[in-house]
Design a protein around this motif. Structure first.
Motif, PDB file in Angstrom:
ATOM      1  N   SER A  33       0.832  -1.214   0.000  1.00  0.00           N
ATOM      2  CA  SER A  33       0.000   0.000   0.000  1.00  0.00           C
ATOM      3  C   SER A  33       0.870   1.269   0.000  1.00  0.00           C
ATOM      4  O   SER A  33       0.440   2.312  -0.489  1.00  0.00           O
TER       5      SER A  33
ATOM      6  N   VAL B 298       1.404   1.874  -3.620  1.00  0.00           N
ATOM      7  CA  VAL B 298       0.163   2.387  -4.216  1.00  0.00           C
ATOM      8  C   VAL B 298      -0.014   3.864  -3.847  1.00  0.00           C
ATOM      9  O   VAL B 298      -0.385   4.701  -4.685  1.00  0.00           O
TER      10      VAL B 298
ATOM     11  N   MET C 127       2.065   5.972  -6.005  1.00  0.00           N
ATOM     12  CA  MET C 127       1.480   6.122  -7.346  1.00  0.00           C
ATOM     13  C   MET C 127       0.429   7.238  -7.316  1.00  0.00           C
ATOM     14  O   MET C 127       0.370   8.074  -8.213  1.00  0.00           O
ATOM     15  N   ARG C 128      -0.377   7.243  -6.262  1.00  0.00           N
ATOM     16  CA  ARG C 128      -1.427   8.274  -6.157  1.00  0.00           C
ATOM     17  C   ARG C 128      -0.809   9.657  -5.993  1.00  0.00           C
ATOM     18  O   ARG C 128      -1.308  10.638  -6.554  1.00  0.00           O
TER      19      ARG C 128
ATOM     20  N   ILE D 181       0.235   4.384 -14.638  1.00  0.00           N
ATOM     21  CA  ILE D 181      -0.243   4.255 -13.250  1.00  0.00           C
ATOM     22  C   ILE D 181      -1.735   3.937 -13.223  1.00  0.00           C
ATOM     23  O   ILE D 181      -2.191   3.073 -12.464  1.00  0.00           O
ATOM     24  N   ASP D 182      -2.493   4.613 -14.049  1.00  0.00           N
ATOM     25  CA  ASP D 182      -3.938   4.329 -14.125  1.00  0.00           C
ATOM     26  C   ASP D 182      -4.195   2.859 -14.446  1.00  0.00           C
ATOM     27  O   ASP D 182      -5.110   2.240 -13.899  1.00  0.00           O
TER      28      ASP D 182
ATOM     29  N   LEU E  51      -3.636   0.916 -11.237  1.00  0.00           N
ATOM     30  CA  LEU E  51      -4.623   1.179 -10.176  1.00  0.00           C
ATOM     31  C   LEU E  51      -6.034   0.734 -10.557  1.00  0.00           C
ATOM     32  O   LEU E  51      -6.820   0.352  -9.692  1.00  0.00           O
ATOM     33  N   HIS E  52      -6.345   0.795 -11.831  1.00  0.00           N
ATOM     34  CA  HIS E  52      -7.725   0.494 -12.244  1.00  0.00           C
ATOM     35  C   HIS E  52      -7.841  -0.768 -13.101  1.00  0.00           C
ATOM     36  O   HIS E  52      -8.797  -0.955 -13.826  1.00  0.00           O
ATOM     37  N   ARG E  53      -6.835  -1.586 -13.027  1.00  0.00           N
ATOM     38  CA  ARG E  53      -6.820  -2.877 -13.717  1.00  0.00           C
ATOM     39  C   ARG E  53      -7.140  -2.774 -15.218  1.00  0.00           C
ATOM     40  O   ARG E  53      -8.151  -3.254 -15.702  1.00  0.00           O
TER      41      ARG E  53
END
Lengths: 474, 159
Positions: free
Chosen positions: A301, A304, A307-308, A323-324, A327-329
């Motif tokens: 985390s 993660v 990344m955010r 990155i998207d 994060l959003h598969r």
């Protein structure tokens, strides 16, 4: 071994039933550095494809400790001299073996390998070496496990409290394979780490391939005249089955096209985070984290979160896309792949791999997409140092190289033999074969079939070998 | 060729070891000689574990088989650092089979030298435990333990 030593705490486990722990093990388990493993997934991003496969390195570590205890208890039962101290040290080594895994495990380690040089740069001088020396060194996760165990302030307190019960030096020597007694208990094709991994992955992923016969394997385990852990001939089928299971497990989970694609992308994003100054993971950075008691926050985390952070800074479009996608598969697309089983000496693969690697940057430029990469398995075989060894090596294996293989005690008064040298073993035949795969991946932001079709046309012009497959985008 | 492979290539040349990795004896020699050079301060970073035939590094195996097909890139102009050369020079005398062990093959000699060092320094076993382990795992070489200890002490790798 005292009966009560390993009943200070009972932990429920979906793989092994109930796992008993000693007070020392429980106290280690309760440190922040150990609890950190709760947030480091064993299988990286495999749960993006197999939703149940999101178990942590904490539950795996407990399993490895438990299996190690079963191995040793069996050896005691058949007359091997193993005292309480040895049992305690081997179990603790098993429990802590993954303490130093990076967030997301292998993708991050691969990214760091590409970014930071190893210690060998100090052995050479010259232009290239100067360039390398300007960069800091990295830790290998095995060395990092030892470092955390030795230096984490809270773990140090636990070890101090337990005083003479545990000798840090002995635990580290077991962990690093330096103990000459029962050395292949820690590192071999069928060690406790591998066996727990297979069973746990099978249960959590919902795929049956790793369902090995653990109880029978343990019951057939003996020590040969050279001190090597091995199996009685009756266990040959169980050993063959186990190695076959491992092969199918890899093929189905780790090498799954979507899982492997996400891991390539994650590797790139971690490299991006370092370039952006968001992530620091040199040897010095890691040591500072451990000494400062901040190792515990360095988990999946944490990455993660980084990344955010980058997204909030409105980065370049290509980085945002990558990155998207994590994060959003948004899976990478396989544009083409080459995949076959062949003799382990197959040489044609190397040329194909070089062709692809030389063309990647051109394809990326021409397509204007933010990410292209190549996933390569150049000869994955069923037996160890076979299994992890490039094809150019596998054909020349010697007895020394085969020590990591599972061994069968064919004759009581002789050293055990590697399973692939036993006449009636399936591995004798199958270990001569290897799996070869090259996949070319691209990040296609709109996931459109039309774009993928265009990309395939482009690649077809470069990759003439008829074995290249152009699959549907499903 | 990576920096690691270049450093290994230069090390093998300086140790006078054959790159003919097809011969088993040469590979055993190579494994043990690199181990000893690392203990003398050569920073190649190979991790050695204990195997029945003494200290062994699977990573080194992978690397020396990768050497023949590695093409020299910008690492072509590299040379060994002074510290690396000094470490290699220090262990070179150990590579020769001493006259007192006449008849012993070079790979077997290096196996017992590297094994004695590893068990004492890395496994940190007491002398009796070293003897017990080697008696069990390589009885044919046990008679050379005192000579191996003597030669290791001469180059300062064993007190």
């Amino acid at each position: 071994m005292t009966k009560d030593e390993y009943s200070a705490k009972q932990v429920a486990c979906p793989v092994h039933g109930t796992i008993g722990l000693s007070q020392l093990e429980l106290d280690l388990l309760e440190t922040k550095a150990f609890q950190r493993l709760r947030n480091v997934k064993q299988l990286g991003l495999a749960h993006y494809v197999f939703p149940g496969a999101d178990f942590s390195r904490l539950s795996h570590s407990l399993g490895v400790c438990h299996i190690t205890g079963l191995f040793l208890r069996h050896l005691v039962d058949i007359g091997t001299e193993i005292d309480n101290d040895e049992m305690r040290h081997f179990r603790v080594a098993a429990l802590i073996h993954d303490l130093g895994h990076y967030p997301f495990s292998h993708p991050m380690e691969s990214a760091l390998e590409a970014l930071y040089p190893g210690p060998e740069v100090a052995a050479v001088e010259g232009v290239g070496a100067q360039k390398q020396k300007s960069k800091a060194e990295r830790y290998h996760h095995e060395d990092l496990s030892a470092l955390v165990f030795e230096r984490d302030p809270e773990i140090k307190d636990v070890l101090k409290r337990h005083g003479k019960e545990v000798d840090v030096g002995i635990v580290l020597r077991i962990l690093q394979g330096k103990e000459p007694s029962l050395s292949n208990l820690v590192k071999s094709d069928l060690d406790a780490d591998q066996l727990d991994y297979l069973l746990r992955t099978a249960i959590h992923s919902g795929l049956p391939y790793g369902q090995i016969d653990l109880d029978y394997l343990i019951s057939q385990m003996v020590r040969d005249k050279e001190d090597r852990l091995c199996f009685l001939p009756k266990a040959l089928n169980a050993v063959d089955h186990c190695l076959l299971g491992r092969y199918f497990d890899r093929m189905t989970v780790a090498y799954h096209k979507t899982v492997a694609g996400f891991e390539l992308l994650l590797q790139k994003v971690i490299s991006d985070l370092v370039s952006e100054g968001e992530l620091k993971a040199t040897k010095k950075d890691i040591e500072d984290r451990i000494d400062g008691g901040q190792w515990a926050e360095f988990d999946d985390s944490f990455i993660v979160g980084k990344m955010r952070n980058v997204l909030e800074k409105k980065p370049a479009a290509d980085l945002r896309e990558r990155i998207d996608a994590i994060l959003h598969r948004r899976p990478l697309r396989v544009i083409t792949q080459l995949e076959y089983l062949s003799d382990r000496n197959d040489q044609s693969f190397v040329g194909q791999e070089e062709t692809v690697k030389a063309a990647l940057s051109r394809w990326q430029e021409e397509s204007k997409l933010s990410f292209w990469d190549c996933w390569s398995k150049g000869g994955f075989t069923l037996t160890s140092l076979g299994g992890m060894t490039p094809i150019t090596i596998a054909r020349k294996l010697t007895p020394q190289d085969l020590e990591e293989s599972a061994h069968i005690l064919v004759a009581k008064d002789e050293p055990a033999r590697p399973v692939q040298e036993v006449e009636r073993s399936l591995m004798r035949v199958l270990s001569q074969e290897a799996y070869y795969a090259l996949r070319v991946y691209a990040l296609v932001p709109d996931q459109s079939k039309e774009t993928v079709t265009q990309l395939r046309k482009m690649l077809k012009a470069d990759l003439k070998d008829p074995r290249w497959q152009y699959l549907s985008t499903a | 060729m990576s920096t690691r492979l270049a450093a290994l290539n230069l090390t093998l040349g300086a140790l006078g070891l054959s790159a003919d990795t097809g011969a088993l004896e040469e590979r055993v020699k190579l494994q043990k000689a690199v181990y000893l050079a690392q203990t003398a301060g050569l920073p190649l970073g190979y991790r050695y574990s204990w195997y029945i035939r003494g200290p062994y590094s699977p990573d080194l195996t992978r690397d020396y088989f990768a050497l023949p097909s590695a093409s020299p890139g910008e690492e072509e102009g590299l040379k060994l650092s002074l510290a690396a050369k000094q470490a290699i020079d220090r262990v070179k005398p150990l590579l020769e089979v001493p006259p007192q062990a006449k008849g012993l093959k070079p790979d077997a000699w290096l196996e017992i030298v590297a094994s004695v060092h590893y068990l004492k320094k890395e496994s940190q076993l007491a002398h009796e435990k070293v003897l017990e382990t080697l008696n069990r795992q390589k009885p044919q070489l046990v008679q050379y333990i005192p000579l191996a200890e003597e030669k290791l002490a001469e180059v300062g790798l064993l007190n």
